[in-house]
Design a protein around this motif. Structure first.
Motif, PDB file in Angstrom:
ATOM      1  N   PHE A 122     -55.969  13.279   4.132  1.00  0.00           N
ATOM      2  CA  PHE A 122     -55.434  12.340   5.110  1.00  0.00           C
ATOM      3  C   PHE A 122     -56.414  12.169   6.272  1.00  0.00           C
ATOM      4  N   VAL A 123     -56.819  10.914   6.469  1.00  0.00           N
ATOM      5  CA  VAL A 123     -57.637  10.547   7.626  1.00  0.00           C
ATOM      6  C   VAL A 123     -57.109   9.211   8.143  1.00  0.00           C
ATOM      7  N   PRO A 124     -57.396   8.860   9.391  1.00  0.00           N
ATOM      8  CA  PRO A 124     -56.825   7.635   9.969  1.00  0.00           C
ATOM      9  C   PRO A 124     -57.366   6.345   9.345  1.00  0.00           C
ATOM     10  N   LEU A 125     -56.473   5.377   9.223  1.00  0.00           N
ATOM     11  CA  LEU A 125     -56.800   4.006   8.869  1.00  0.00           C
ATOM     12  C   LEU A 125     -55.866   3.133   9.689  1.00  0.00           C
ATOM     13  N   PHE A 126     -56.403   2.289  10.534  1.00  0.00           N
ATOM     14  CA  PHE A 126     -55.605   1.508  11.486  1.00  0.00           C
ATOM     15  C   PHE A 126     -54.711   2.435  12.332  1.00  0.00           C
ATOM     16  N   GLY A 127     -55.240   3.622  12.624  1.00  0.00           N
ATOM     17  CA  GLY A 127     -54.505   4.564  13.465  1.00  0.00           C
ATOM     18  C   GLY A 127     -53.395   5.307  12.751  1.00  0.00           C
ATOM     19  N   ILE A 128     -53.299   5.151  11.429  1.00  0.00           N
ATOM     20  CA  ILE A 128     -52.247   5.798  10.642  1.00  0.00           C
ATOM     21  C   ILE A 128     -52.902   6.765   9.660  1.00  0.00           C
ATOM     22  N   GLN A 129     -52.346   7.975   9.538  1.00  0.00           N
ATOM     23  CA  GLN A 129     -52.867   8.918   8.562  1.00  0.00           C
ATOM     24  C   GLN A 129     -52.663   8.351   7.159  1.00  0.00           C
ATOM     25  N   ASP A 143     -66.722  11.976   5.639  1.00  0.00           N
ATOM     26  CA  ASP A 143     -67.065  10.851   4.758  1.00  0.00           C
ATOM     27  C   ASP A 143     -65.882   9.905   4.585  1.00  0.00           C
ATOM     28  N   CYS A 144     -64.690  10.473   4.364  1.00  0.00           N
ATOM     29  CA  CYS A 144     -63.497   9.637   4.176  1.00  0.00           C
ATOM     30  C   CYS A 144     -63.189   8.839   5.441  1.00  0.00           C
ATOM     31  N   LEU A 145     -63.372   9.457   6.585  1.00  0.00           N
ATOM     32  CA  LEU A 145     -63.155   8.748   7.840  1.00  0.00           C
ATOM     33  C   LEU A 145     -64.147   7.603   7.978  1.00  0.00           C
ATOM     34  N   ARG A 146     -65.372   7.846   7.594  1.00  0.00           N
ATOM     35  CA  ARG A 146     -66.407   6.813   7.664  1.00  0.00           C
ATOM     36  C   ARG A 146     -66.068   5.647   6.729  1.00  0.00           C
TER      37      ARG A 146
END
Length: 310
Positions: free
Chosen positions: A211-218, A269-272
């Motif tokens: 779980f990493v953020p996407l549009f501020g959502i995990q 990497d996932c966050l990137r």
């Protein structure tokens, strides 16, 4: 995988309705391109009214990802997204059946030099794409000028699976269709210095994600991009496509290889990857596939973000 071949069982009467529908679709897509764009918008407007479950998912995604927009603005964006999805139906058929020369006139390709350099250096390339509604025609247009392999999931209907694979692979005689779960084949292709289309922007479950953020959502984000790049000794080149507003076709962009990728951790990497996905979606949100439940997997203890399926 072997090339698709026609089998006698495809002529069984149970497949006749599908053959009839495909025949009608073939006839329709012989129309001029502007007419197909118009028909696509009409189809999208109809889908907006009829496909309530998918409309609800797309509306919820827009609410989660664009809280700064008013309800009226999100509704306009939702309708534009369904129009884009309707157009994608005809783009799929165009990519399967239009003469190659006619299709090629719609292509505006940038960044091919990145793939050519990697090929010259013997480097495999993960063509990191996204699920835009132009996905099908974008892959077809690029396949006409550059050998690209693709991840593939077999369709439940054998006739549709045959037609789909034949339509996709006709643009690239040297292309390989790789089953989505066949990691060994994926790595073999990359180590052979080939380019492969791969989209890490959907929710494939918790087992293979973090779980990493996407549009501020995990958001559950697959770690496979890192693993494939490291084990396949491959570069990662982001790839985007967009339907041009003036009706002149499609802009396909192969971006430069990501530097220092893989990084120190899979999480970084996932966050990137997610930051890139969010950046590109914001450029053309109406053309993204919002009908997918991108945030269906939740961290332990967090509530579900979608209504239960009816």
């Amino acid at each position: 995988m072997d090339r698709p071949t026609f089998r006698r069982e495809f002529l069984h009467p149970r497949h006749w309705p599908l053959w009839l529908g495909l025949g009608v679709l073939w006839l329709v897509v012989q129309l001029p391109y502007p007419a197909l764009l118009w028909l696509g918008r009409v189809l999208g407007a109809l889908m907006y009214r009829v496909v309530g479950s998918r409309r609800a998912i797309a509306a919820r995604n827009l609410e989660l990802c664009f809280p700064e927009l008013s309800a009226a603005e999100r509704k306009r964006l939702l309708k534009a997204n369904f129009a884009s999805t309707g157009i994608a139906f005809f783009e799929m058929a165009m990519s399967w059946w239009w003469p190659k020369a006619r299709l090629a006139r719609l292509a505006h390709i940038e960044g091919l030099e990145h793939l050519r350099k990697a090929e010259a250096d013997g480097k495999g390339v993960i063509l990191m794409a996204m699920h835009f509604t132009t996905l099908e025609i974008g892959a077809a247009l690029l396949g006409q000028v550059q050998t690209i392999d693709g991840m593939y999931r077999e369709h439940d209907n054998p006739v549709f699976d045959f037609v789909q694979r034949a339509g996709r692979e006709r643009h690239n005689a040297d292309a390989t269709a790789i089953e989505r779960e066949d990691v060994r084949a994926m790595l073999k292709v990359l180590r052979a210095g080939r380019a492969i289309w791969y989209a890490p922007d959907q929710d494939y479950g918790i087992k293979q994600s973090i779980f990493v953020p996407l549009f501020g959502i995990q958001a559950a984000t697959v770690t496979a991009t890192t693993k494939f790049a490291r084990l396949g000794r491959a570069q990662v080149c982001p790839f985007t496509q967009s339907r041009l507003a003036d009706g002149s076709g499609y802009r396909l962009t192969i971006h430069p290889p990501l530097e220092d990728f893989p990084g120190e951790t899979e999480e970084a990497d996932c966050l990137r990857v997610n930051q890139w996905v969010e950046q590109e979606i914001r450029r053309q949100p109406e053309q993204y596939l919002w009908a997918h439940r991108r945030f269906k997997s939740r961290p332990e203890g967090e509530p579900k973000l979608y209504d239960k399926k009816k």
